[in-house]
Write a protein that holds these residues in place. Sequence first.
Motif, PDB file in Angstrom:
ATOM      1  N   THR A  42       8.382 -24.627 -46.141  1.00  0.00           N
ATOM      2  CA  THR A  42       8.088 -24.509 -44.709  1.00  0.00           C
ATOM      3  C   THR A  42       9.263 -24.956 -43.852  1.00  0.00           C
ATOM      4  OG1 THR A  42       5.728 -24.868 -45.116  1.00  0.00           O
ATOM      5  CG2 THR A  42       6.532 -25.259 -42.868  1.00  0.00           C
ATOM      6  N   TYR A  43       9.811 -26.121 -44.144  1.00  0.00           N
ATOM      7  CA  TYR A  43      10.823 -26.708 -43.261  1.00  0.00           C
ATOM      8  C   TYR A  43      12.244 -26.345 -43.648  1.00  0.00           C
ATOM      9  CZ  TYR A  43       6.945 -29.412 -41.424  1.00  0.00           C
ATOM     10  OH  TYR A  43       5.756 -29.781 -40.855  1.00  0.00           O
ATOM     11  N   GLN A  44      12.512 -26.257 -44.948  1.00  0.00           N
ATOM     12  CA  GLN A  44      13.859 -25.934 -45.403  1.00  0.00           C
ATOM     13  C   GLN A  44      14.051 -24.434 -45.579  1.00  0.00           C
ATOM     14  OE1 GLN A  44      14.720 -27.836 -49.127  1.00  0.00           O
ATOM     15  NE2 GLN A  44      16.890 -27.397 -49.068  1.00  0.00           N
ATOM     16  N   ARG A  45      12.920 -23.704 -45.680  1.00  0.00           N
ATOM     17  CA  ARG A  45      12.932 -22.254 -45.930  1.00  0.00           C
ATOM     18  C   ARG A  45      13.650 -21.906 -47.239  1.00  0.00           C
ATOM     19  NH1 ARG A  45      11.717 -19.115 -41.239  1.00  0.00           N
ATOM     20  NH2 ARG A  45      10.025 -20.289 -40.242  1.00  0.00           N
ATOM     21  N   SER A  46      13.601 -22.824 -48.197  1.00  0.00           N
ATOM     22  CA  SER A  46      14.192 -22.528 -49.498  1.00  0.00           C
ATOM     23  C   SER A  46      13.199 -21.718 -50.325  1.00  0.00           C
ATOM     24  CB  SER A  46      14.552 -23.820 -50.229  1.00  0.00           C
ATOM     25  OG  SER A  46      13.415 -24.665 -50.333  1.00  0.00           O
ATOM     26  N   VAL A  47      13.723 -20.906 -51.226  1.00  0.00           N
ATOM     27  CA  VAL A  47      12.877 -20.058 -52.057  1.00  0.00           C
ATOM     28  C   VAL A  47      12.085 -20.935 -53.020  1.00  0.00           C
ATOM     29  CG1 VAL A  47      12.850 -18.204 -53.765  1.00  0.00           C
ATOM     30  CG2 VAL A  47      14.445 -18.108 -51.838  1.00  0.00           C
ATOM     31  N   ALA A  82      21.980 -20.370 -45.880  1.00  0.00           N
ATOM     32  CA  ALA A  82      20.561 -20.386 -46.230  1.00  0.00           C
ATOM     33  C   ALA A  82      20.344 -20.255 -47.730  1.00  0.00           C
ATOM     34  CB  ALA A  82      19.842 -19.250 -45.504  1.00  0.00           C
ATOM     35  N   GLY A  83      21.412 -20.300 -48.515  1.00  0.00           N
ATOM     36  CA  GLY A  83      21.290 -20.188 -49.957  1.00  0.00           C
ATOM     37  C   GLY A  83      21.497 -18.758 -50.429  1.00  0.00           C
ATOM     38  N   VAL A  84      21.949 -18.637 -51.679  1.00  0.00           N
ATOM     39  CA  VAL A  84      22.218 -17.315 -52.235  1.00  0.00           C
ATOM     40  C   VAL A  84      20.976 -16.454 -52.271  1.00  0.00           C
ATOM     41  CG1 VAL A  84      22.768 -16.142 -54.406  1.00  0.00           C
ATOM     42  CG2 VAL A  84      24.294 -17.916 -53.531  1.00  0.00           C
ATOM     43  N   ARG A  85      19.837 -17.002 -52.701  1.00  0.00           N
ATOM     44  CA  ARG A  85      18.632 -16.179 -52.833  1.00  0.00           C
ATOM     45  C   ARG A  85      18.168 -15.649 -51.473  1.00  0.00           C
ATOM     46  NH1 ARG A  85      16.938 -16.117 -57.982  1.00  0.00           N
ATOM     47  NH2 ARG A  85      17.352 -17.943 -59.311  1.00  0.00           N
ATOM     48  N   ASN A  86      18.147 -16.501 -50.451  1.00  0.00           N
ATOM     49  CA  ASN A  86      17.761 -16.019 -49.126  1.00  0.00           C
ATOM     50  C   ASN A  86      18.767 -15.014 -48.583  1.00  0.00           C
ATOM     51  OD1 ASN A  86      15.306 -17.343 -48.556  1.00  0.00           O
ATOM     52  ND2 ASN A  86      16.377 -19.257 -48.130  1.00  0.00           N
ATOM     53  N   THR A  87      20.037 -15.225 -48.866  1.00  0.00           N
ATOM     54  CA  THR A  87      21.078 -14.331 -48.361  1.00  0.00           C
ATOM     55  C   THR A  87      20.926 -12.933 -48.957  1.00  0.00           C
ATOM     56  OG1 THR A  87      22.569 -16.219 -48.118  1.00  0.00           O
ATOM     57  CG2 THR A  87      23.556 -14.018 -48.124  1.00  0.00           C
ATOM     58  N   TYR A  88      20.724 -12.860 -50.263  1.00  0.00           N
ATOM     59  CA  TYR A  88      20.582 -11.551 -50.895  1.00  0.00           C
ATOM     60  C   TYR A  88      19.281 -10.871 -50.476  1.00  0.00           C
ATOM     61  CZ  TYR A  88      24.778 -11.755 -53.727  1.00  0.00           C
ATOM     62  OH  TYR A  88      26.099 -11.773 -54.129  1.00  0.00           O
ATOM     63  N   ALA A  89      18.263 -11.654 -50.150  1.00  0.00           N
ATOM     64  CA  ALA A  89      17.024 -11.053 -49.624  1.00  0.00           C
ATOM     65  C   ALA A  89      17.268 -10.402 -48.273  1.00  0.00           C
ATOM     66  CB  ALA A  89      15.942 -12.121 -49.513  1.00  0.00           C
ATOM     67  N   SER A 116      17.875  -8.806 -53.739  1.00  0.00           N
ATOM     68  CA  SER A 116      17.384  -9.936 -54.525  1.00  0.00           C
ATOM     69  C   SER A 116      17.408  -9.648 -56.020  1.00  0.00           C
ATOM     70  CB  SER A 116      15.955 -10.299 -54.088  1.00  0.00           C
ATOM     71  OG  SER A 116      15.942 -10.777 -52.762  1.00  0.00           O
ATOM     72  N   HIS A 117      17.242  -8.389 -56.385  1.00  0.00           N
ATOM     73  CA  HIS A 117      17.208  -8.029 -57.804  1.00  0.00           C
ATOM     74  C   HIS A 117      18.506  -8.360 -58.521  1.00  0.00           C
ATOM     75  CE1 HIS A 117      18.906  -4.582 -55.633  1.00  0.00           C
ATOM     76  NE2 HIS A 117      19.585  -4.324 -56.748  1.00  0.00           N
ATOM     77  N   GLU A 118      19.598  -8.474 -57.787  1.00  0.00           N
ATOM     78  CA  GLU A 118      20.882  -8.758 -58.413  1.00  0.00           C
ATOM     79  C   GLU A 118      20.983 -10.203 -58.910  1.00  0.00           C
ATOM     80  OE1 GLU A 118      24.198  -7.634 -56.067  1.00  0.00           O
ATOM     81  OE2 GLU A 118      23.519  -5.558 -55.762  1.00  0.00           O
TER      82      GLU A 118
END
Length: 848
Positions: free
Chosen positions: A421-426, A273-280, A285-287
């Motif tokens: 919406t569809y990809q759930r990317s940040v 799901a991508g690094v940003r979603n994973t860290y969330a 996320s602050h990292e």
Amino acid sequence: MIGSGMGGLAAARTIAQFGGKRVLVLEQHYTLGGMTHEFSRAGRYRFGTGLHYMSASAGPFLGFMTDGRAQLSPLPDEYDALHFPGFDFAVPAGKERFRERLKERFPAESDAIDRFFRTTRWAMAGLTARNVLASFPDGVRKAGAPIVERLFPSTFRLLRDQVARSFRDPRLRVVLAARWGLYGTPPASSAFGYHGAVPLTFFMDGTAHPVGGPQELNRVVLEILRRYGVELRPRQTVHEVLLEGGKVAGVDVEDTATGRRYRVRTDTVVSAAGVRNTYALIGKSHELADLPEERSAVMLFLGLDRSPAEFGLRGENHWFMPDLDEPDGVHRPPGEGTLYVSFASLNNPAARHHTVELLELVDPKVVDQWRGTPGAERPDSYRKFKDELTERLRARLEERWPGFRETIAFAELATPLSFETYQRSVRGSFYGLAATPQRLRSARAGCRTPVRGLFVAGQDAWGSGVVGALAGGLMVANAVLKPRQLGTMWRAIRSGGITRDAAGPWKGYLRVARIEVLTPTVRRFRFESLDGGTMPFSFVAGQCVKVDLPVAVEPIERSYSICSSPGESGFVEIAVKHEPDGLGSGFLHKDLEAGLAMRVSGPHGEFTWEPGSAKGTADPLLLIAGGVGITPLMSVLLAAADAGHTGRVVLLASYRSEDEVLFGPEIEALRSRLPGLEVSVFATDRQGRIGYDELLPHAGPATRVHLCGPAPMMQDLIGRLAELGVPREAIRTEAFVSGRSRETRREKAHAIAVAAAAAGVTKFMIGTAVGAPAFPCSPGQSVLDAANAVGVALPQSCGEGACGTCRVRVLCGAYETDDRGMFSADELEAGWRLACQTLPTGDLVIGQ
């Protein structure tokens, strides 16, 4: 696995196949496959969402993921047309040809061009070294990262700076810095390693489009994953990755289809799901604060009522750069920046309708004022923004190709909010993390995380695009699998795909080479391989192929007997009668055109005859056809002629009228090649049906019979042949299968399931006469499907009632069925049925 993009699926397959693990894939979307999935509009247009073109060769990674089944259609030789103010440049396939063309256009920079390509190879090597190193444990990565940057400084250099130090001519600089849209970060901030890897290496040997569209790759990959036991669940939102003592303990999941919340316990989680979603998901996320923000995109999907070829287009991609001073256009309003235009329908031989896709990478802030508002509640200002942007993009097409606007029958615009919406990317990020030097230096941009047991797959673990995401999944395998397992995995990948099992059916696309009218209701269709070479499979006389027919959003599958010779290696042919209410035959007769590629699998069926066996050469062979049922028997006759068969062959063919007689010239030509051939043709409107008297001179205990035709005819003739002493095992049968028959079975299955649910019944039990354990059957399942679900072996071939292979005897119990023409009246009385057509309505006992 969180997410079913290609990176997640690559990690899923490798860990299941080589690690022997049970793997669960959780996908938040209702469609699996990430950015390889497609969507349809207006009942006819199909659009890809992320994959527009790829390297001309599937390569070892994609070859492995598709078991060598990826079929690619090449783009034109000059596959990228670059348009700058005042000049154009066409990018040819082949690195050397590209280099020579650059020297022709910019002769004063000839030596600099050679040096630049040497630098490109070095930068590409540095990116590979950095990404592989990132899959190693932290200690190794930390020690090796500074060494990689010292050895490969150009990898970490800005693209803008690299072309500036390499060339004096500003036009040459913009040509070589163009196409940064393939990985999404403008030249002023992108690392040269990514540019060297994607437009200047990966695409240099030419490009291609998947035959059947991007979703075809997705379909093949998912089919293979299921074979390895991977469980795939769409509509599953992961709310949190659970940690215990600094280690992964599981995930909290919501099934959005039902609203049910549940927890999966596991010590290994891979996030695609991508690094940003994973860290969330782990509250960190602050990292990632030191990583630059990514760009999003707007995409305009156009459906046309005429071919783009009318404007001189051949399927090449077009890139429009706004000016030489700011060729990337990042500071321009949406619709006026660097624009990419692709014509997928010209490159996909299976596309029935023409489409165009336009993409412009934009700052996600352009939709900030509407962010957070539900789609159905967005104000008119958002609609106005989309309408105006759509018009600006259409105007750019019209400016380049006057009259193009008139061909547009459908238009839909996707914005960064669509990708959210569809990809759930940040913030609608299109390519994952920005391809910057900061990313290359970050310990967070890779497949490993600070949490033991948590890994990241996909674009953020390697690079942009479908194949880049796939490589990111393989980096996860590098981190998860044991050394011995890794050795096996990389050997399999280097082999370039798995050779198809010759015993199983081939699956893929064939091109319709010719359509021939045989009678007012029957047409013959010839299929060839896409490249016009040898057919990818062989078959035995009497077998059939299954063809996917795109008559709706989801294609329907139909089986059609082959009427050509097994000895013909260049094509296969089928003959199809147009049934008044037949969806499949209606499409073939009314809509199919020569040149279109169709998805085909084959060969199938047990209605076979092979020359060379004792029965094939010595005993009488009786072929009985009703109407278009002569189709598989033509293949038998041709096979016999090719083999020099000299034995007695009798063909009895009946038709309703003389106007419907099929293959007359072909059969007449076979008389000289088959000395033992006897042919009798019956027009039932004058002579009546084939009966006992017509069979009497030809049928006996030593006769082998192949019988194909309408169900009532077959049921009657099976009984007559039994009266003449023909053994039942010597009678091969093949029946017609219409779309309506299948729909009727589905309707019956639905009614049975509804009635069972109302009665509180969740399963029926099917026992066997041999004393084996009974097995369950869900209400609405056929006996064959229920047996296959639990591994109970029943004879089978077509699965749809055409071949008669799955004969079972129902000894007791309640059921509904369609008996076709596979049995005589006596056999039906004795309980013989087709397992694929029999739907239990209570407990059953069966035998064979």
